[in-house]
Design a protein around this motif. Structure first.
Motif, PDB file in Angstrom:
ATOM      1  N   THR A 201      13.490   5.418  -4.283  1.00 33.34           N
ATOM      2  CA  THR A 201      14.532   6.309  -4.446  1.00 33.34           C
ATOM      3  C   THR A 201      15.004   7.137  -5.840  1.00 33.34           C
ATOM      4  N   GLY A 202      13.782   7.297  -6.407  1.00 33.70           N
ATOM      5  CA  GLY A 202      13.674   7.796  -7.862  1.00 33.70           C
ATOM      6  C   GLY A 202      13.884   9.341  -7.681  1.00 33.70           C
ATOM      7  N   ARG A 203      14.135  10.034  -8.745  1.00 32.93           N
ATOM      8  CA  ARG A 203      14.358  11.497  -8.702  1.00 32.93           C
ATOM      9  C   ARG A 203      13.250  12.171  -8.352  1.00 32.93           C
ATOM     10  N   ILE A 204      11.846  11.636  -8.363  1.00 35.44           N
ATOM     11  CA  ILE A 204      10.864  12.611  -7.869  1.00 35.44           C
ATOM     12  C   ILE A 204      10.384  12.173  -6.544  1.00 35.44           C
ATOM     13  N   SER A 205      11.084  11.202  -5.973  1.00 35.89           N
ATOM     14  CA  SER A 205      10.798  10.861  -4.533  1.00 35.89           C
ATOM     15  C   SER A 205      11.339  12.010  -3.538  1.00 35.89           C
ATOM     16  N   LYS A 206      10.426  12.188  -2.558  1.00 33.90           N
ATOM     17  CA  LYS A 206      11.136  13.055  -1.704  1.00 33.90           C
ATOM     18  C   LYS A 206      10.899  12.484  -0.066  1.00 33.90           C
ATOM     19  N   THR A 207      11.989  12.582   0.261  1.00 34.91           N
ATOM     20  CA  THR A 207      12.184  12.014   1.643  1.00 34.91           C
ATOM     21  C   THR A 207      13.200  12.970   2.412  1.00 34.91           C
ATOM     22  N   THR A 208      12.916  13.546   3.589  1.00 34.72           N
ATOM     23  CA  THR A 208      13.437  14.361   4.585  1.00 34.72           C
ATOM     24  C   THR A 208      13.656  13.750   5.905  1.00 34.72           C
ATOM     25  N   VAL A 209      14.959  13.931   6.352  1.00 34.32           N
ATOM     26  CA  VAL A 209      15.204  13.384   7.890  1.00 34.32           C
ATOM     27  C   VAL A 209      15.582  14.378   8.653  1.00 34.32           C
ATOM     28  N   GLY A 210      15.045  14.875   9.890  1.00 32.95           N
ATOM     29  CA  GLY A 210      15.560  15.751  10.575  1.00 32.95           C
ATOM     30  C   GLY A 210      15.913  15.118  11.996  1.00 32.95           C
ATOM     31  N   ALA A 211      16.539  15.828  12.829  1.00 32.50           N
ATOM     32  CA  ALA A 211      17.020  15.291  14.117  1.00 32.50           C
ATOM     33  C   ALA A 211      15.860  15.138  15.280  1.00 32.50           C
ATOM     34  N   SER A 212      15.822  14.117  15.933  1.00 31.97           N
ATOM     35  CA  SER A 212      14.735  13.918  16.835  1.00 31.97           C
ATOM     36  C   SER A 212      14.993  14.365  18.300  1.00 31.97           C
ATOM     37  N   ARG A 213      14.364  14.861  18.941  1.00 31.88           N
ATOM     38  CA  ARG A 213      14.822  14.924  20.493  1.00 31.88           C
ATOM     39  C   ARG A 213      14.227  13.985  21.297  1.00 31.88           C
ATOM     40  N   GLY A 214      13.673  12.878  21.084  1.00 28.53           N
ATOM     41  CA  GLY A 214      13.247  11.752  21.500  1.00 28.53           C
ATOM     42  C   GLY A 214      12.006  12.127  22.288  1.00 28.53           C
TER      43      GLY A 214
ATOM     44  N   THR B 236       0.822  -1.188  -0.132  1.00 22.75           N
ATOM     45  CA  THR B 236      -0.078  -0.100  -0.063  1.00 22.75           C
ATOM     46  C   THR B 236       0.980   1.107   0.024  1.00 22.75           C
ATOM     47  N   PRO B 237       0.846   2.117  -1.024  1.00 22.62           N
ATOM     48  CA  PRO B 237       1.594   3.243  -0.888  1.00 22.62           C
ATOM     49  C   PRO B 237       1.058   4.392  -0.060  1.00 22.62           C
ATOM     50  N   LEU B 238       1.795   4.844   0.677  1.00 27.11           N
ATOM     51  CA  LEU B 238       1.452   5.980   1.657  1.00 27.11           C
ATOM     52  C   LEU B 238       1.475   7.264   1.050  1.00 27.11           C
ATOM     53  N   ARG B 239       0.520   8.222   1.677  1.00 25.14           N
ATOM     54  CA  ARG B 239       0.356   9.470   1.432  1.00 25.14           C
ATOM     55  C   ARG B 239       1.610  10.269   2.107  1.00 25.14           C
ATOM     56  N   ARG B 240       1.955  11.488   2.018  1.00 25.72           N
ATOM     57  CA  ARG B 240       2.941  12.169   2.813  1.00 25.72           C
ATOM     58  C   ARG B 240       2.890  11.490   4.145  1.00 25.72           C
TER      59      ARG B 240
ATOM     60  N   SER C 276       7.320   8.762  -0.290  1.00 24.58           N
ATOM     61  CA  SER C 276       7.525   7.814  -0.983  1.00 24.58           C
ATOM     62  C   SER C 276       7.551   6.332  -0.194  1.00 24.58           C
ATOM     63  N   ALA C 277       6.957   6.337   0.714  1.00 22.22           N
ATOM     64  CA  ALA C 277       6.780   5.213   1.544  1.00 22.22           C
ATOM     65  C   ALA C 277       5.700   4.400   0.875  1.00 22.22           C
ATOM     66  N   VAL C 278       6.305   2.954   1.135  1.00 19.72           N
ATOM     67  CA  VAL C 278       5.282   1.909   0.628  1.00 19.72           C
ATOM     68  C   VAL C 278       5.378   1.021   1.661  1.00 19.72           C
ATOM     69  N   ARG C 279       4.039   0.736   2.106  1.00 24.01           N
ATOM     70  CA  ARG C 279       3.711  -0.132   3.260  1.00 24.01           C
ATOM     71  C   ARG C 279       3.463  -1.687   2.844  1.00 24.01           C
ATOM     72  N   SER C 280       4.082  -2.513   3.431  1.00 24.18           N
ATOM     73  CA  SER C 280       3.624  -4.181   2.762  1.00 24.18           C
ATOM     74  C   SER C 280       2.561  -4.533   3.887  1.00 24.18           C
TER      75      SER C 280
ATOM     76  N   THR D 128       6.198  -3.987   6.989  1.00 25.36           N
ATOM     77  CA  THR D 128       7.458  -3.497   6.524  1.00 25.36           C
ATOM     78  C   THR D 128       7.279  -2.162   5.470  1.00 25.36           C
ATOM     79  N   VAL D 129       8.308  -1.580   5.515  1.00 25.58           N
ATOM     80  CA  VAL D 129       8.273  -0.228   4.749  1.00 25.58           C
ATOM     81  C   VAL D 129       9.407  -0.212   3.844  1.00 25.58           C
ATOM     82  N   ARG D 130       9.279   0.146   2.619  1.00 29.23           N
ATOM     83  CA  ARG D 130      10.096   0.744   1.721  1.00 29.23           C
ATOM     84  C   ARG D 130      10.119   2.268   1.087  1.00 29.23           C
ATOM     85  N   LEU D 131      11.362   2.843   0.857  1.00 27.58           N
ATOM     86  CA  LEU D 131      11.253   4.133   0.559  1.00 27.58           C
ATOM     87  C   LEU D 131      11.828   4.141  -0.734  1.00 27.58           C
TER      88      LEU D 131
END
Length: 680
Positions: free
Chosen positions: A435-448, A349-353, A422-426, A430-433
């Protein structure tokens, strides 16, 4: 007035689009708004852009700005429409205009095509909502569903309903006025009462719109069986009954062949049979048995390759699981097919944002391969997803932490906040991200700040967690969901930290505010050399006061045990498996704990039955029956008479009856031992 538009909150608009777009629309100059007789709302902006929003949802909107999809102008028209004054009742007399009165703002006196005077539309909407009876999505008709999702997807939904599915229904409350349904493949939220044009799911639009019908039908069942219950889990559809087949007949035939011949005597000639069984299960949509057969095939391949991944007890467990699932849906007291067989599960199942919070990582060594499993909490669906990567070589956790994944690193994903389109859930979570040119994934630091996660994922009461674990269905027939038992546990204080050198195991006792305790347990592995050192350091306060520990929770000898994945301390997330070893400190040596007699007897008897699956019922050594009789006597002395009887029945059946009866006796004994160990 368009009550569907008046009922949209900023949170609803953000769910349908994104929060940034809503904020931007709110800063735009308000358009001139008018309404046609058919309900279409038109907006004209100062720069000449025109927008039309007919009934039927945001997807029906048209705008001359040229944007693809819903744009800020559409949101701006909705916000402007909500600021229009409400209509005066027909019997009310118009208020005379005083020529000497101070002029009012034009926005406050604007009227639409229906003749609207100066009272806020939102106030009218609230009064209408308060006076109307509570609305349930179950009131939506099948004709309305067909008009919304189309006949093809309705047919797909009907197929799912016939096999049955389980759903969690949450009715609207004053704190959360949006009714929603949690399905296996998506969460469905009904943002506007009675209007399917404003239904939000966390699946990509159009890819799984059949879930809207499934959610409506789940509400119908909840309304009929559990009226007034705010949060309830329901079983929908399904036709389990006596005499019905499970669809696992081919898989059971495969399991019988493996059990008779054993992993030690099977070559690659079985590969074609395995592939045929997998195709059959996949076509039938039997997701959980398919995963069991896949794992069974993996164990057979691991034995052929002399891989350390092979475990006789895992091979035996997969064989017993297939029979357990078959029995669960074919006996008179049959359990619902969907939860046992996974018939309601889409393969992917592809996920929204989506926003995903890193909860840590586990590093495993399988032969000459390293496997990293990153655990990510998906707040919108209140579940934990697993991102898995494999690498050849002998790199350990600290080296793997720098490996690149989806434009980021393994450590950044495990310890950060991930926002992705760009997340797709099985089906197994499990989830895969992508990696195409139009895929958008950003990662920020977590404060826990894991206390902001959904309450179902955060444990503040260890006694309540114990009751939750006790209430779970038996493991052989539970849904095969990755990270099903991953939780974030709040730490009020650390009672003790000890090290068992014989097992290379760290045991730390933590307590909640009420004084209930749990054991945080980690074992050394060469793939994660810093696991024990960093875990002890964080729990002893080297990184600041520990606030949370994330991990896989379970029961052992009556207590709650947590296998740690990550910790929150000092305003950051620490992942023990990715830390380098630290030899500066000394771990306090604890007593070298051994299994208590009851657990040891169960483990030994299970190992003997697993040996039968390894060698095969047709190839057991001459001394096997005597060893099994000794194991049964130990169980009898300890008071486990039914388990001992089942163990004794297996060699008796093998000696005096045909193969099929002996196989069933082995299944009975193995399942009893596994369940007894789980309950113990």
């Amino acid at each position: 007035m368009r009550t569907d538009l008046l009922g949209l909150t900023t949170d609803s608009l953000a769910a349908l689009t994104n929060r940034g777009l809503v904020k931007r629309a709110g800063k735009e100059t308000a358009p001139e708004v008018r309404t046609d007789g058919d309900g279409t709302v038109h907006g004209v902006f100062p720069d000449g852009v025109t927008t039309a929003l007919p009934p039927g949802g945001l997807d029906a909107a048209h705008c001359t700005c040229g944007s693809v999809g819903v744009c800020r102008h559409v949101i701006g028209v909705i916000l402007a429409y909500q600021r229009l004054p409400a209509p005066v009742p027909v019997e009310a007399a118009p208020t005379p205009v005083d020529p000497d009165a101070t002029p009012v703002d034009a926005d406050a006196t604007r009227v639409d095509a229906e003749g609207v005077p100066a009272e806020a539309a939102s106030v009218v909407a609230e009064s209408v909502a308060e006076s109307a009876p509570p609305w349930s999505p179950g009131q939506v008709t099948d004709d309305e569903l067909t008009a919304r999702i189309g006949a093809r997807l309705m047919a797909a939904a009907r197929r799912t309903e016939r096999t049955g599915f389980t759903a969690r229904v949450r009715r609207a409350t004053s704190g959360d006025p949006v009714p929603q349904v949690e399905l296996a493949t998506a969460t469905v939220r009904f943002l506007v009462p009675g209007d399917l044009g404003f239904v939000h799911t966390d699946a990509v639009a159009g890819s799984r719109d059949d879930v809207i019908a499934l959610a409506v039908w789940a509400f119908r069942v909840a309304d009929a069986r559990h009226p007034g219950v705010q949060d309830v889990r329901v079983d929908v559809g399904g036709e389990p009954g006596p005499g019905g087949g499970s669809g696992l007949e081919r898989a059971l035939g495969l399991a019988g062949t493996v059990l008779r011949e054993g992993a030690a005597h099977l070559g690659q000639g079985l590969d074609a049979t395995i592939a045929d069984v997998q195709r059959h299960l996949d076509t039938a949509g039997l997701r959980w048995p398919l995963l069991a057969v896949t794992d069974l095939a993996g164990q057979l391949a691991a034995y052929r390759d002399r891989s350390s991944h092979y475990r006789p007890e895992l091979l035996a467990s997969h064989l017993a699981e297939l029979h357990a699932r078959h029995r669960a849906v074919t006996r008179p007291e049959a359990t619902l097919r969907s939860s046992v067989l996974g018939t309601a599960e889409a393969a992917e199942t592809p996920l929204r944002r989506a926003r995903l919070d890193g909860l840590g990582c586990r590093i495993r060594a399988v032969g000459d391969q390293r496997i990293a499993e990153v655990y990510l909490a998906h707040g919108d669906s209140a579940m934990v997803l697993v991102l898995r990567r494999h690498w050849d070589g002998d790199d350990d956790g600290p080296a793997l932490a720098r490996r690149r994944i989806a434009s980021s690193t393994l450590e950044a994903l495990a310890t950060g906040n991930v926002v992705t389109e760009s997340a797709v859930r099985s089906a197994s979570r499990t989830v895969r991200l992508a990696t195409g040119r139009i895929s958008k994934t950003t990662v920020g630091a977590s404060r826990g700040a894991w206390d902001e996660l959904p309450s179902s994922l955060v444990v503040t009461d260890l006694a309540a967690l114990g009751r939750e674990l006790d209430a779970l269905p038996l493991r052989p027939v539970r849904p095969r969901v990755e990270a099903e038992l991953v939780r974030v546990v709040a730490v009020d204080r650390v009672v003790s930290v000890g090290y068992a050198p014989g097992d290379q195991r760290l045991d730390a006792v933590i307590a909640d505010r009420a004084g209930n305790t749990a054991t945080v347990r980690a074992t050394h592995t060469v793939a994660a050399p810093g696991r024990l050192d960093s875990l002890a350091a964080v729990l002893l306060g080297a990184e600041g006061e520990p606030r949370f520990v994330s991990g896989v929770v379970g029961r052992t000898a009556g207590g709650v045990v947590i296998e740690p994945l990550g910790l929150s301390a000092g305003g950051r997330v620490v992942v023990p498996d990715l830390q380098p070893p630290d030899r500066s400190g000394r771990l306090t040596v604890a007593e070298d704990g051994r299994h208590e007699p009851l657990t040891a007897a169960l483990i030994d008897a299970r190992a003997l039955l697993a040996e039968a699956a390894h060698h095969g019922l047709s190839h057991l050594p001459p001394t096997y029956d005597d060893r099994l009789a000794d194991a049964a006597r130990r169980l009898t002395v300890l008071g486990l008479h039914r388990v001992a009887k089942a163990v004794t029945a297996f060699p008796a059946a093998r000696t005096h009856t045909v193969d099929e009866t002996a196989e069933q006796a082995w299944i009975d004994a193995y399942l009893r031992l596994e369940v007894a160990l789980d309950l113990n």
